[in-house]
Design an enzyme around this catalytic site. Structure first.
Site, PDB file in Angstrom:
ATOM      1  N   ARG A 249       0.824  -1.203   0.000  1.00 12.02           N
ATOM      2  CA  ARG A 249       0.000   0.000   0.000  1.00 12.02           C
ATOM      3  C   ARG A 249       0.861   1.256   0.000  1.00 12.02           C
ATOM      4  O   ARG A 249       0.307   2.360   0.000  1.00 12.02           O
ATOM      5  CB  ARG A 249      -0.885   0.022   1.243  1.00 12.02           C
ATOM      6  CG  ARG A 249      -2.335  -0.420   1.028  1.00 12.02           C
ATOM      7  CD  ARG A 249      -3.003  -0.381   2.379  1.00 12.02           C
ATOM      8  NE  ARG A 249      -4.425  -0.310   2.402  1.00 12.02           N
ATOM      9  CZ  ARG A 249      -5.239  -1.370   2.484  1.00 12.02           C
ATOM     10  NH1 ARG A 249      -4.758  -2.580   2.449  1.00 12.02           N
ATOM     11  NH2 ARG A 249      -6.534  -1.188   2.613  1.00 12.02           N
TER      12      ARG A 249
ATOM     13  N   ARG B 291     -21.299  -2.480   2.405  1.00 16.69           N
ATOM     14  CA  ARG B 291     -20.582  -3.735   2.648  1.00 16.69           C
ATOM     15  C   ARG B 291     -20.930  -4.313   4.018  1.00 16.69           C
ATOM     16  O   ARG B 291     -21.033  -3.597   5.011  1.00 16.69           O
ATOM     17  CB  ARG B 291     -19.075  -3.486   2.562  1.00 16.69           C
ATOM     18  CG  ARG B 291     -18.275  -4.736   2.846  1.00 16.69           C
ATOM     19  CD  ARG B 291     -16.926  -4.682   2.217  1.00 16.69           C
ATOM     20  NE  ARG B 291     -16.038  -3.726   2.838  1.00 16.69           N
ATOM     21  CZ  ARG B 291     -14.776  -3.557   2.443  1.00 16.69           C
ATOM     22  NH1 ARG B 291     -14.303  -4.233   1.419  1.00 16.69           N
ATOM     23  NH2 ARG B 291     -14.009  -2.677   3.052  1.00 16.69           N
TER      24      ARG B 291
HETATM   25  P1  AMP Z   1      -8.392  -3.787   4.006  1.00 15.84           P
HETATM   26  O1  AMP Z   1      -9.149  -4.932   4.549  1.00 15.84           O
HETATM   27  O2  AMP Z   1      -7.399  -4.185   2.930  1.00 15.84           O
HETATM   28  O3  AMP Z   1      -9.253  -2.632   3.579  1.00 15.84           O
HETATM   29  O4  AMP Z   1      -7.461  -3.231   5.214  1.00 15.84           O
HETATM   30  C1  AMP Z   1      -8.055  -2.751   6.401  1.00 15.84           C
HETATM   31  C2  AMP Z   1      -7.078  -1.903   7.162  1.00 15.84           C
HETATM   32  O5  AMP Z   1      -5.943  -2.694   7.546  1.00 15.84           O
HETATM   33  C3  AMP Z   1      -6.495  -0.717   6.421  1.00 15.84           C
HETATM   34  O6  AMP Z   1      -7.366   0.405   6.422  1.00 15.84           O
HETATM   35  C4  AMP Z   1      -5.238  -0.465   7.242  1.00 15.84           C
HETATM   36  O7  AMP Z   1      -5.541   0.126   8.490  1.00 15.84           O
HETATM   37  C5  AMP Z   1      -4.764  -1.896   7.528  1.00 15.84           C
HETATM   38  N1  AMP Z   1      -3.900  -2.387   6.437  1.00 15.84           N
HETATM   39  C6  AMP Z   1      -4.176  -3.417   5.576  1.00 15.84           C
HETATM   40  N2  AMP Z   1      -3.175  -3.605   4.715  1.00 15.84           N
HETATM   41  C7  AMP Z   1      -2.237  -2.688   5.015  1.00 15.84           C
HETATM   42  C8  AMP Z   1      -0.979  -2.356   4.458  1.00 15.84           C
HETATM   43  N3  AMP Z   1      -0.491  -3.013   3.388  1.00 15.84           N
HETATM   44  N4  AMP Z   1      -0.276  -1.342   5.037  1.00 15.84           N
HETATM   45  C9  AMP Z   1      -0.746  -0.683   6.099  1.00 15.84           C
HETATM   46  N5  AMP Z   1      -1.943  -0.915   6.656  1.00 15.84           N
HETATM   47  C10 AMP Z   1      -2.692  -1.911   6.127  1.00 15.84           C
END
Ligand code: AMP
Length: 208
Positions: free
Chosen positions: A88, A122
């Site tokens: 990310r 969602r």
């Molecule tokens: P997601 O389910 O991919 O939307 O991720 C949910 C949350 O997890 C994000 O909003 C971040 O707080 C954290 N997160 C997930 N992947 C990452 C990443 N690659 N780097 C930093 N934070 C992450």
């Protein structure tokens, strides 16, 4: 097949990854799911990241990179993987490049209005992480997971304030990865506005 799924929150990366892993027989590795599992299990890592996730901010790079490095060493990931939600940031992408080669980076393209509609509708099964949408991908029985029968919930970070923050974070930190991977010749753009099965089949065609 070693794939990265890129795209804004709500573009359907998790939904498509859950189907694509069956097509390619590779694990779906979602950093968001890994963090949520740690929070649910009350681990040290979970306690560290709980407030960060609820606000929609990014977990620090070192923490995230270490977690992915360990996960990619597991047996099932040796033959390939779908990384969903990682990298990310440019620093994460550089670290990933030092860990492994990639075959393709799939960029799920969706405009802002659709992103907000998707995220606010969602619903998630807390124990399995399976996701639904109240309009576009509803469960068989309203509010209930199709397989476990558990009540579906709305993620804290799918509430309005956190959505706005996550979109800002995406634009500032993650969107630059599109050019990063395009320059490396790895990027495949996929229109994510269609139904999950249509998006999946256009992706599978594009990856042949
Ligand atoms: P997601 O389910 O991919 O939307 O991720 C949910 C949350 O997890 C994000 O909003 C971040 O707080 C954290 N997160 C997930 N992947 C990452 C990443 N690659 N780097 C930093 N934070 C992450």
């Amino acid at each position: 097949m070693r794939l990265v799924f890129l795209g804004p929150p709500g573009a359907g990366k998790g939904t498509i990854a859950a189907k694509a892993k069956l097509v390619y027989s590779i694990p779906h590795i979602s950093t968001g799911d890994l963090f949520r599992a740690n929070i649910k299990n009350g681990t040290e890592l979970g306690r560290r990241v709980q407030a960060i996730l609820a606000a929609g901010d990014l977990v620090p790079d070192e923490v995230t990179i270490d977690m992915v490095r360990e996960r990619l060493k597991e047996e099932d990931a040796l033959k390939g993987f779908i990384l969903d939600g990682f990298p990310r940031t440019i620093a994460q992408a550089d670290a990933l490049g030092a860990m492994t080669d990639l075959d393709r980076v799939v960029n799920f393209v969706l405009d802002k209005e659709d992103i907000v509609k998707r995220l606010s509708g969602r619903r998630v099964c807390k124990s399995t992480g399976r996701t639904y949408h109240i309009l576009y991908n509803p469960p068989k029985v309203e509010g209930i997971d199709d397989e476990t029968g558990e009540a579906l919930i709305q993620r804290d970070d799918d509430k309005e304030e956190a959505i706005r923050n996550r979109l800002e974070v995406y634009e500032a930190s993650t969107a630059p990865l599109i050019a990063y991977y395009r320059d490396k010749g790895l990027l495949v753009d996929i229109d994510a506005s269609k139904s999950p099965d249509e998006v999946l089949s256009s992706m599978v065609e594009a990856l042949v």
